[in-house]
Scaffold this motif. Sequence first.
Motif, PDB file in Angstrom:
ATOM      1  N   PHE A  68      13.508 -21.370 -13.064  1.00  0.00           N
ATOM      2  CA  PHE A  68      13.663 -20.916 -11.679  1.00  0.00           C
ATOM      3  C   PHE A  68      13.176 -19.493 -11.456  1.00  0.00           C
ATOM      4  O   PHE A  68      12.643 -19.154 -10.402  1.00  0.00           O
ATOM      5  N   GLU A  69      13.375 -18.654 -12.468  1.00  0.00           N
ATOM      6  CA  GLU A  69      13.034 -17.241 -12.329  1.00  0.00           C
ATOM      7  C   GLU A  69      11.534 -17.013 -12.193  1.00  0.00           C
ATOM      8  O   GLU A  69      11.100 -15.934 -11.788  1.00  0.00           O
ATOM      9  N   THR A  70      10.720 -18.029 -12.491  1.00  0.00           N
ATOM     10  CA  THR A  70       9.265 -17.892 -12.400  1.00  0.00           C
ATOM     11  C   THR A  70       8.710 -18.408 -11.081  1.00  0.00           C
ATOM     12  O   THR A  70       7.526 -18.217 -10.793  1.00  0.00           O
ATOM     13  N   HIS A  71       9.524 -19.063 -10.261  1.00  0.00           N
ATOM     14  CA  HIS A  71       9.007 -19.780  -9.097  1.00  0.00           C
ATOM     15  C   HIS A  71       8.422 -18.861  -8.033  1.00  0.00           C
ATOM     16  O   HIS A  71       7.386 -19.177  -7.440  1.00  0.00           O
ATOM     17  N   ALA A  72       9.082 -17.762  -7.775  1.00  0.00           N
ATOM     18  CA  ALA A  72       8.566 -16.852  -6.742  1.00  0.00           C
ATOM     19  C   ALA A  72       7.203 -16.309  -7.130  1.00  0.00           C
ATOM     20  O   ALA A  72       6.274 -16.267  -6.303  1.00  0.00           O
ATOM     21  N   ALA A  73       7.053 -15.905  -8.393  1.00  0.00           N
ATOM     22  CA  ALA A  73       5.766 -15.374  -8.862  1.00  0.00           C
ATOM     23  C   ALA A  73       4.699 -16.461  -8.866  1.00  0.00           C
ATOM     24  O   ALA A  73       3.534 -16.210  -8.538  1.00  0.00           O
ATOM     25  N   PHE A  74       5.089 -17.683  -9.232  1.00  0.00           N
ATOM     26  CA  PHE A  74       4.149 -18.807  -9.195  1.00  0.00           C
ATOM     27  C   PHE A  74       3.594 -18.996  -7.788  1.00  0.00           C
ATOM     28  O   PHE A  74       2.382 -19.114  -7.592  1.00  0.00           O
ATOM     29  N   TYR A  75       4.483 -19.001  -6.803  1.00  0.00           N
ATOM     30  CA  TYR A  75       4.039 -19.234  -5.430  1.00  0.00           C
ATOM     31  C   TYR A  75       3.183 -18.072  -4.924  1.00  0.00           C
ATOM     32  O   TYR A  75       2.153 -18.280  -4.283  1.00  0.00           O
ATOM     33  N   GLY A 115      15.508 -27.276  -9.503  1.00  0.00           N
ATOM     34  CA  GLY A 115      14.129 -26.793  -9.485  1.00  0.00           C
ATOM     35  C   GLY A 115      13.443 -27.081  -8.171  1.00  0.00           C
ATOM     36  O   GLY A 115      12.672 -26.258  -7.663  1.00  0.00           O
ATOM     37  N   ALA A 116      13.733 -28.260  -7.616  1.00  0.00           N
ATOM     38  CA  ALA A 116      13.139 -28.614  -6.318  1.00  0.00           C
ATOM     39  C   ALA A 116      13.614 -27.677  -5.225  1.00  0.00           C
ATOM     40  O   ALA A 116      12.814 -27.169  -4.428  1.00  0.00           O
ATOM     41  N   VAL A 117      14.923 -27.433  -5.181  1.00  0.00           N
ATOM     42  CA  VAL A 117      15.472 -26.538  -4.166  1.00  0.00           C
ATOM     43  C   VAL A 117      14.914 -25.135  -4.338  1.00  0.00           C
ATOM     44  O   VAL A 117      14.548 -24.470  -3.360  1.00  0.00           O
ATOM     45  N   SER A 118      14.811 -24.679  -5.578  1.00  0.00           N
ATOM     46  CA  SER A 118      14.306 -23.337  -5.844  1.00  0.00           C
ATOM     47  C   SER A 118      12.901 -23.130  -5.294  1.00  0.00           C
ATOM     48  O   SER A 118      12.664 -22.225  -4.488  1.00  0.00           O
ATOM     49  N   ILE A 119      11.970 -23.994  -5.684  1.00  0.00           N
ATOM     50  CA  ILE A 119      10.573 -23.780  -5.278  1.00  0.00           C
ATOM     51  C   ILE A 119      10.345 -24.175  -3.822  1.00  0.00           C
ATOM     52  O   ILE A 119       9.611 -23.498  -3.088  1.00  0.00           O
ATOM     53  N   LEU A 120      10.999 -25.237  -3.353  1.00  0.00           N
ATOM     54  CA  LEU A 120      10.770 -25.671  -1.971  1.00  0.00           C
ATOM     55  C   LEU A 120      11.404 -24.717  -0.964  1.00  0.00           C
ATOM     56  O   LEU A 120      10.887 -24.539   0.140  1.00  0.00           O
ATOM     57  N   ASN A 121      12.521 -24.074  -1.339  1.00  0.00           N
ATOM     58  CA  ASN A 121      13.070 -23.025  -0.472  1.00  0.00           C
ATOM     59  C   ASN A 121      12.071 -21.893  -0.292  1.00  0.00           C
ATOM     60  O   ASN A 121      11.898 -21.366   0.807  1.00  0.00           O
ATOM     61  N   ILE A 122      11.438 -21.512  -1.390  1.00  0.00           N
ATOM     62  CA  ILE A 122      10.449 -20.431  -1.340  1.00  0.00           C
ATOM     63  C   ILE A 122       9.296 -20.809  -0.417  1.00  0.00           C
ATOM     64  O   ILE A 122       8.852 -20.022   0.431  1.00  0.00           O
ATOM     65  N   ILE A 123       8.826 -22.041  -0.576  1.00  0.00           N
ATOM     66  CA  ILE A 123       7.691 -22.508   0.229  1.00  0.00           C
ATOM     67  C   ILE A 123       8.086 -22.652   1.702  1.00  0.00           C
ATOM     68  O   ILE A 123       7.367 -22.217   2.606  1.00  0.00           O
ATOM     69  N   ALA A 124       9.265 -23.235   1.933  1.00  0.00           N
ATOM     70  CA  ALA A 124       9.683 -23.517   3.311  1.00  0.00           C
ATOM     71  C   ALA A 124      10.014 -22.261   4.103  1.00  0.00           C
ATOM     72  O   ALA A 124       9.912 -22.259   5.336  1.00  0.00           O
ATOM     73  N   THR A 125      10.405 -21.190   3.427  1.00  0.00           N
ATOM     74  CA  THR A 125      10.782 -19.963   4.130  1.00  0.00           C
ATOM     75  C   THR A 125       9.643 -18.959   4.213  1.00  0.00           C
ATOM     76  O   THR A 125       9.842 -17.854   4.716  1.00  0.00           O
ATOM     77  N   ASP A 126       8.465 -19.352   3.756  1.00  0.00           N
ATOM     78  CA  ASP A 126       7.300 -18.468   3.860  1.00  0.00           C
ATOM     79  C   ASP A 126       6.702 -18.606   5.261  1.00  0.00           C
ATOM     80  O   ASP A 126       5.826 -19.437   5.504  1.00  0.00           O
ATOM     81  N   ALA A 127       7.185 -17.786   6.163  1.00  0.00           N
ATOM     82  CA  ALA A 127       6.724 -17.859   7.555  1.00  0.00           C
ATOM     83  C   ALA A 127       5.266 -17.468   7.703  1.00  0.00           C
ATOM     84  O   ALA A 127       4.631 -17.792   8.713  1.00  0.00           O
TER      85      ALA A 127
END
Length: 245
Positions: A68-75, A115-127
Motif C-alpha cells: 500500500f505504501e507504494t501506491h501513491a508513488a506508483f500513480y 489493495g483495491a481500496v488503496s489504489i482506487l481511492n488515490i485514482i478516484a480522488t485525483d480531481a
Amino acid sequence: MPSGNSDKTVLILGANSDVAKEAIVLYIEKGYRVIAASRSTDQLHRFIQDRAIPQEKVEICYFDAAAFETHAAFYRGLAVKPHIVVYAAGFLKDNLQALLDWEGSFQMMKVHYCGAVSILNIIATDASNKNLERIVGLSSLSGVRGRKSNFIYGSTKSAFTQYLAGLRQHLFGRGVAVNVIVAGYIRSKMTAGLNLPESLMLEPAFIAKSVADPGNSFTIVPGFKWKIIYHILRLLPEQLVAKLP
C-alpha cells in the motif's frame, strides 16, 4: 481499429491474471493504449511477445497490490493518467488452509480489498485527472452469499463489490462509470487443480469481453448459467444456503 480510442489509455492493475491478459488484447483491438501493471512483469513481457502484440501499444510496469505504501508513488509516476482503470488482482488460498493460516487470509484481504481500496481511492480522488471515464473491478460470485467452503475468499470479494457500489455513487456526479464483473468459475492458473464442474467453467477470453465492454449496468454476470445461479443465490433462504458446500 476505432480511431476514437487511439489517444486513450487503460490502466490494468493485476494485469498478469488470465482474464486481464485477454483484456489487454481486446482493449488494444479497440484502439486503446494499455498500461499493464503487475508484480509478474517478466510473464507479461512473454505474453506480449507470444501474442505478437505491438510493444508500442503496451507499457508494462511493476505494481504490488499489497504494498500500500507504494501506491501513491506508483500513480504519480504514470506518464499518462488513465481513461479506464481495471482492477483484476487476485490471490486464492484454500478455505481450510486460510482458517489455519492468518497470513494466507490476510493476503487475500490485502489483494482483493485493501489493495483495491488503496489504489482506487488515490485514482478516484485525483480531481486533476479529467481523463477518467470508467473503473471496472473483477469480483466473484463467491462474494454473493457466505458459504462454508470458501467464506474467507468470498468475504474479500463481497467487500470489494460493496466498495465499488459506493464508489459508483460517489463518482456519479463526475460522470465516471463504475462496473463490477461478478464472475463464476474461470479456467485459470488460480483455479488449476481445483475440483470444479466442467459444465460451469468459463474461459478467460469470455470474461474479458465483459471487462472490455461492460455497458451501463453496475453488476455484470458473464454467462447465462451463472446469471441464473447469481439470482438463485441472492434469493435462496439462509437455511438452504447453509446446506450448500
